[in-house]
Design an enzyme around this catalytic site. Structure first.
Site, mmCIF file in Angstrom:
data_model
loop_
_atom_site.group_PDB
_atom_site.id
_atom_site.type_symbol
_atom_site.label_atom_id
_atom_site.label_comp_id
_atom_site.label_asym_id
_atom_site.label_seq_id
_atom_site.Cartn_x
_atom_site.Cartn_y
_atom_site.Cartn_z
ATOM 1 N N ASP A 11 0.825 -1.146 0.014
ATOM 2 C CA ASP A 11 -0.066 -0.131 0.005
ATOM 3 C C ASP A 11 0.844 1.225 0.094
ATOM 4 O O ASP A 11 0.447 2.358 0.480
ATOM 5 C CB ASP A 11 -0.831 -0.047 1.195
ATOM 6 C CG ASP A 11 -1.899 -1.205 1.418
ATOM 7 O OD1 ASP A 11 -2.499 -1.653 0.299
ATOM 8 O OD2 ASP A 11 -1.815 -1.890 2.516
ATOM 9 N N GLY A 43 -4.046 -4.320 -4.262
ATOM 10 C CA GLY A 43 -4.768 -3.465 -5.399
ATOM 11 C C GLY A 43 -3.676 -2.083 -5.453
ATOM 12 O O GLY A 43 -2.953 -1.975 -4.520
ATOM 13 N N HIS A 44 -3.779 -1.472 -6.539
ATOM 14 C CA HIS A 44 -3.128 -0.381 -6.772
ATOM 15 C C HIS A 44 -4.166 0.907 -7.290
ATOM 16 O O HIS A 44 -5.139 0.315 -8.151
ATOM 17 C CB HIS A 44 -2.059 -0.520 -8.190
ATOM 18 C CG HIS A 44 -1.323 -1.290 -8.132
ATOM 19 N ND1 HIS A 44 -0.472 -1.608 -6.957
ATOM 20 C CD2 HIS A 44 -0.603 -2.169 -8.887
ATOM 21 C CE1 HIS A 44 0.779 -2.250 -6.967
ATOM 22 N NE2 HIS A 44 0.552 -2.930 -8.216
ATOM 23 N N ASP A 72 2.495 14.548 1.641
ATOM 24 C CA ASP A 72 1.488 15.636 1.947
ATOM 25 C C ASP A 72 0.787 15.241 3.606
ATOM 26 O O ASP A 72 0.534 16.123 4.101
ATOM 27 C CB ASP A 72 0.686 15.849 0.928
ATOM 28 C CG ASP A 72 0.109 14.762 0.402
ATOM 29 O OD1 ASP A 72 0.921 13.825 0.042
ATOM 30 O OD2 ASP A 72 -1.074 14.569 0.509
ATOM 31 N N GLY A 83 6.026 11.851 -3.709
ATOM 32 C CA GLY A 83 4.717 12.178 -3.979
ATOM 33 C C GLY A 83 4.066 13.240 -2.802
ATOM 34 O O GLY A 83 4.375 13.120 -1.727
ATOM 35 N N LYS A 108 3.126 10.070 -0.305
ATOM 36 C CA LYS A 108 2.336 10.635 0.759
ATOM 37 C C LYS A 108 3.154 11.465 1.653
ATOM 38 O O LYS A 108 2.551 11.582 2.842
ATOM 39 C CB LYS A 108 1.643 9.520 1.588
ATOM 40 C CG LYS A 108 0.485 8.703 0.282
ATOM 41 C CD LYS A 108 -0.555 7.885 1.248
ATOM 42 C CE LYS A 108 -1.771 7.703 0.506
ATOM 43 N NZ LYS A 108 -2.655 6.777 1.366
ATOM 44 N N GLN A 127 2.197 -6.597 -3.550
ATOM 45 C CA GLN A 127 2.365 -6.572 -2.364
ATOM 46 C C GLN A 127 3.807 -5.936 -1.844
ATOM 47 O O GLN A 127 4.028 -4.696 -2.687
ATOM 48 C CB GLN A 127 2.594 -8.127 -1.677
ATOM 49 C CG GLN A 127 1.337 -9.096 -1.961
ATOM 50 C CD GLN A 127 0.148 -8.761 -1.162
ATOM 51 O OE1 GLN A 127 0.420 -8.112 -0.058
ATOM 52 N NE2 GLN A 127 -1.023 -9.381 -1.448
ATOM 53 N N LYS A 184 2.593 1.867 -5.370
ATOM 54 C CA LYS A 184 3.202 1.449 -6.264
ATOM 55 C C LYS A 184 2.687 1.799 -7.679
ATOM 56 O O LYS A 184 3.056 2.213 -8.696
ATOM 57 C CB LYS A 184 3.633 0.178 -6.105
ATOM 58 C CG LYS A 184 4.209 -0.287 -5.192
ATOM 59 C CD LYS A 184 4.713 -1.869 -5.017
ATOM 60 C CE LYS A 184 3.388 -2.846 -4.784
ATOM 61 N NZ LYS A 184 3.019 -2.559 -3.317
ATOM 62 N N PRO A 234 -9.430 -1.206 7.107
ATOM 63 C CA PRO A 234 -8.814 0.084 7.805
ATOM 64 C C PRO A 234 -7.282 -0.396 7.858
ATOM 65 O O PRO A 234 -7.147 -1.633 8.552
ATOM 66 C CB PRO A 234 -9.478 0.231 9.082
ATOM 67 C CG PRO A 234 -10.110 -0.808 9.332
ATOM 68 C CD PRO A 234 -10.669 -1.587 7.963
#
Length: 430
Positions: free
Chosen positions: A13, A40-41, A332, A412, A330, A223, A16, A303
């Site tokens: 998570d 998931g992406h 930010d 990012g 992330k 993963q 990617k 979560p």
């Protein structure tokens, strides 16, 4: 032009999908080499948000060929549903290639995954219940079903019958569940065979030929490093090799052909499922990271457990993967914090560990040793160069770079496609 491996440096998570998308216009092939639809992406393009589970992120980039390689386990129904969903939104999926050697997730393995996890109770591993682990176990036990088997009905039936002779005994006598019928399995597997037939090929040959031609091939891990079945926090791991070495076995492209390894490092830490997590927060700071960072699973909606950045984990990822470049995502999310703790070592019963403890029990009992870095309050979502960042945000990035032992090439600063600062070329041109 390079062959590039892209991996997660933590527990998944990390973002990617965005990093793959960032490279997309420069990449000719994007290859998924491990895992299944258990990860998931999320990619944001303009005002459109795409959640990809089984398909490589490159499917969203025009001119890029997405590849599901031999190391992946494929749920055919999920694959078709995902293809249909993208096509309904105007995305061209016709270039997708699927390895004939990839293994298929049969319905009995989804059943076994779910009932086994429930049976384990407090000892559960936190799987997604999608049949991933049992399918990889079948692969290693040499009783798996491969994509190529869909096109020989006689062989497929023999394999299904042989598998169910054992698995139905387990379902009936251990878990008190109904037996799975051979015809039920055959119908599900055959239903989608013709739909994907034009996509099935020798992907190892295709990819090696592409590298020979000087095209850029990006290998995208599902993963992440600490979920790797060999190098992760075993047994709380996935069932495949999510590190850079897995790109070779999972695709048929040799190690000598890999030019760069890019690792994605979230500016803080998250984890889904069970297992040790030294910097996990059970307080308002953890809630802040979860809510501000929208830390809920792309595939499951669960979560995520949240904590401060752990650079011991970052150094470990550098070493195990041979990382040449990091992408921090992330950043930010940390805006507004007065100080930002970073875990630089562990205390295990009075002994300091600057590297990952060799024993899992030591890692389980590890207490984080923090270094406090000053925070910032300025909105950084509009920053597009490193110099645009507030001084304390720059210091944070530079200190992390120093601690993990590899350069930070991109940062990012928001979920959007353009919300990325690039310090160095991810293609190794500088």
């Amino acid at each position: 032009m390079p062959a590039i491996v892209l991996v997660g440096a933590q527990w998944g998570d990390e973002g990617k999908g965005k990093a793959t998308d960032l490279l997309g216009s420069s990449v000719d092939y994007v290859v998924k080499f491990n895992g299944g639809n258990n990860a998931g992406h999320t990619v944001v393009i303009g005002d459109q948000k795409y959640a990809l589970h089984l398909l490589p992120s490159g499917i969203l980039t025009a001119g890029c060929t997405p590849v599901i390689a031999n190391g992946v386990v494929v749920d055919l129904a999920v694959l078709i549903e995902e293809l249909d969903g993208l096509e309904a939104r105007g995305v061209d999926t016709s270039k997708l290639l699927i390895s004939a050697n990839a293994h298929v997730i049969p319905p009995y393995n989804r059943v076994l995954d779910k009932v086994t996890e429930r049976f384990l109770g407090q000892r559960r591993l936190g799987t997604t219940g999608r049949g991933i682990g049992p399918t990889y176990a079948d692969k290693m036990n040499r009783v798996g079903i491969r994509v190529q088997d869909l096109y020989d009905e006689s062989i497929l039936r023999q394999k299904v019958e042989a598998a169910l002779e054992v698995k139905n005994q387990v379902l009936l006598k251990i878990y008190n569940r109904r037996a799975v019928a051979v015809e039920e399995v055959m119908e599900e597997l055959m239903r989608h065979a013709e739909r994907i037939r034009p996509m099935v090929t020798d992907t190892a040959l295709v990819l090696n030929t592409a590298v020979d031609r000087g095209e850029t091939v990006l290998f995208e891990a599902g993963q992440a490093t600490l979920l790797d079945v060999d190098h992760g926090t075993y047994p709380f791991v996935t069932s495949s090799n999510a590190t850079s070495g897995g790109a070779c076995t999972g695709s048929g492209v040799a190690p000598t052909r890999i030019d760069r390894v890019i690792a994605i490092l979230k500016a803080y830490s998250t984890r889904v499922g069970e297992g040790p997590f030294p910097t996990e927060l059970h307080d308002a700071d953890g809630d802040f990271l979860r809510e501000t960072g929208a830390e809920f699973g792309t595939t499951t909606g669960r979560p995520r457990r949240c904590g401060w950045l752990d650079v011991v984990v970052g150094r470990y990822a550098t070493r195990i993967n041979g990382v040449t470049d990091f992408v921090i995502t992330k950043l930010d999310v940390l805006t507004g914090l007065e100080t930002i703790p970073v875990c630089v070592a562990y205390d295990v019963q009075g002994t300091r560990h600057d590297e990952m403890p060799v024993n899992q029990s030591d890692f389980h009992h590890a207490q984080p040793v923090y270094e406090e870095l000053p925070g910032w309050t300025e909105d950084i979502s509009g920053c597009r160069t490193f110099d645009d960042l507030p001084p304390n945000a720059q210091r944070y990035v530079l200190r992390v770079e120093e601690l993990v032992g590899a350069r930070v090439s991109a940062i990012g600063v928001g979920p959007g496609r353009t919300q990325t600062i690039q310090r160095h070329s991810l293609l190794g041109a500088d």
